[in-house]
Design an enzyme around this catalytic site. Structure first.
Site, PDB file in Angstrom:
ATOM      1  CE  LYS A 271       0.376  14.747  -1.483  1.00 30.15           C
ATOM      2  NZ  LYS A 271       0.827  15.460  -0.280  1.00 30.15           N
ATOM      3  NE  ARG A 345      10.271  12.630   4.582  1.00 31.56           N
ATOM      4  CZ  ARG A 345       9.703  13.320   5.560  1.00 31.56           C
ATOM      5  NH1 ARG A 345       9.933  12.986   6.822  1.00 31.56           N
ATOM      6  NH2 ARG A 345       8.907  14.336   5.301  1.00 31.56           N
TER       7      ARG A 345
END
Length: 487
Positions: A271, A345
């Site tokens: 990130k 996920r």
């Protein structure tokens, strides 16, 4: 803090008395009683404009009378006869802020003076108790002057007669505070192992069953997708299971599953640096499940409830999963990991498969899953997806009762093709379009054996900027949902 109810204001003595004042029109019975016993001061202040009684405006009247209180706090509620949930929450936040700054040990709140649109007085009492207690929350323990910030109130009285509503509001606030505390902790403190220890503490305190699946056990079960996320970290991953059994023996449980990424660097798909500190909040789904478990344990409803936490830390290292790697899930499906920052996920899909062993009546997963949901819904509504219409309806009803908003999002089959992979059964991202939807579509492939819903709380779990901090959402929603399952 001791919280209790009182029937009539004339029977109460407290250090501080809180009453609600409309900007126009008649006073409530309690406010009128205070005005009469204070020689009409409340009326005079409003009539002269000294206290305009706008929404959440406050004015402290010290030494009004020694008969019933040392001081009276006037709180404005505006001109509307019935407040919206938003304005009522603002009012209670203002009350809590004032009380926290005053040196009073006992406080009485004339909560019957509040009327909320389309809500029964029982629901109003529950929400007032919840919001007022939530307003007392402080994140303490990391500044040298924190001891001075602790709320000094030892006794809090609310006007009303519904003990059950008071209990729900108080317990919900307790669970929300627990969730906020976990969410606000820094990543060097709140690790997967720390969450595991908190589960064990809850087990000891409330007598619930706790099971911790370590990396060896998860490897034996084939949970390679979950394990792939924590591979780059020195912190071990865990699947944490907590079992509350208040219902009939052998009755299948309702299951809540929380995403517990205790810090998310993005892994190899790193990130950007700005605001990366906020990635300690990537375990707020897990925090909300912990908070809901605490609330349920305090309320002791007659139902069976299982909480599951998929806990890992997503870090870059020479051992970390790489973009393009293919891993096998517990279900047998293979996943091509195109972006290691789509890790939530990956931990959830194996947990969703593991949950099949409980033969659950329903499963709701809660996760700070996608920035796309923030773009779609902002910080007002959590995104809700479901493969079962009845479950979706139950969550909507619970959302309305709890004043904890959700919005149902699409789960159309046409979105599934965005997850096609040339090399595996499924890709872990679906491209730039409908990112929150395709994330839910990914999860849906592991939920075919039970009613399932997914809550994307990326926009509602915390507040960014100067006032950054965990919100405690959606503990209130989840609590009301589970209470609705009590027969």
């Amino acid at each position: 803090m001791n919280m209790a109810l009182f029937d009539r204001l004339s029977t109460v003595q407290a250090d501080l008395l809180v009453v609600f004042v409309p900007s126009e029109g008649d006073f409530s019975e309690s406010t009128a009683w205070v005005d009469e016993n204070a020689n009409g001061q409340v009326s005079q202040l409003r009539e002269t404009g000294v206290f305009k009684a706008g929404v959440a405006q406050t004015l402290l009247l010290p030494g009004v009378t020694q008969d019933f209180a040392q001081a009276v706090l006037l709180v404005g509620i505006g001109k509307e006869v019935q407040l919206s949930d938003m304005n009522a929450r603002k009012v209670m936040a203002a009350v809590a802020a004032q009380i926290k700054g005053l040196p009073f040990a006992s406080v009485a709140v004339a909560s019957a003076g509040l009327v909320l649109k389309s809500r029964s007085q029982s629901d109003v009492l529950a929400l007032v108790a919840q919001w007022l207690n939530e307003g007392f929350y402080n994140f303490l323990g990391f500044k040298k002057d924190d001891a001075e910030k602790a709320t000094k109130v030892t006794s809090l009285l609310l006007e009303g007669t519904d003990e059950a509503a008071l209990a729900i509001g108080t317990a919900t606030a307790s669970g929300s505070a627990f969730a906020r505390q976990l969410g606000n902790l820094p990543g060097n403190v709140c690790t997967p192992s720390y969450l595991a220890s908190k589960a064990q503490q809850l087990g000891e305190e409330y007598g619930i069953g706790v099971e911790l699946l370590d990396e060896t056990k998860m490897d034996e079960l084939g949970m390679h997708c979950l394990l792939s996320v924590g591979r780059g970290s020195d912190q071990p991953s865990y699947l944490i299971v907590m079992n509350y059994r208040g219902g009939e023996e052998g009755d299948a449980p309702h299951v809540l599953l929380g995403k517990g990424i205790t810090f998310d660097t993005g892994g190899i798909s790193l990130k950007p640096g700005p605001k990366m500190d906020e990635m300690k909040y990537d375990m707020c789904g897990a925090a909300s499940v912990f908070g809901t478990m605490k609330t349920i344990c305090e309320l002791k409803p007659k139902l069976n409830f299982t909480a599951v936490i998929a806990a890992a830390e997503n870090m870059p290292s020479s051992r970390a999963t790489k973009p393009g790697d293919i891993v096998k899930t517990m279900s047998g499906q293979t996943v091509e990991i195109l972006n290691t920052d789509a890790e939530g996920r990956l931990v959830l899909c194996d947990a969703l498969t593991y949950i099949e062993c409980f033969k659950p009546k329903s499963v709701v997963d809660i996760a700070t899953l996608t920035g796309a949901c923030v773009v779609a819904l902002g910080s007002v509504n959590s995104g809700m997806y479901a493969n079962n219409d009845a479950l979706a309806t139950e969550l909507k009803v619970a959302s309305q009762t709890a004043a904890d908003k959700i919005w149902q999002m699409p789960l159309d089959e046409e979105y599934q093709q965005q997850l096609d992979s040339n090399f595996a059964d499924i890709a872990n991202i679906g491209g730039p379009e409908a990112g929150s939807v395709t994330a839910a579509c990914f999860l849906s492939r592991f939920t075919e054996s039970y009613p399932w819903a997914h809550l994307d709380i990326a926009g509602t779990a915390w507040t960014g900027g100067a006032a950054k901090g965990a919100s405690g959402r959606p503990v209130a929603l989840l609590t009301r949902y589970l209470l609705g399952k009590v027969s």
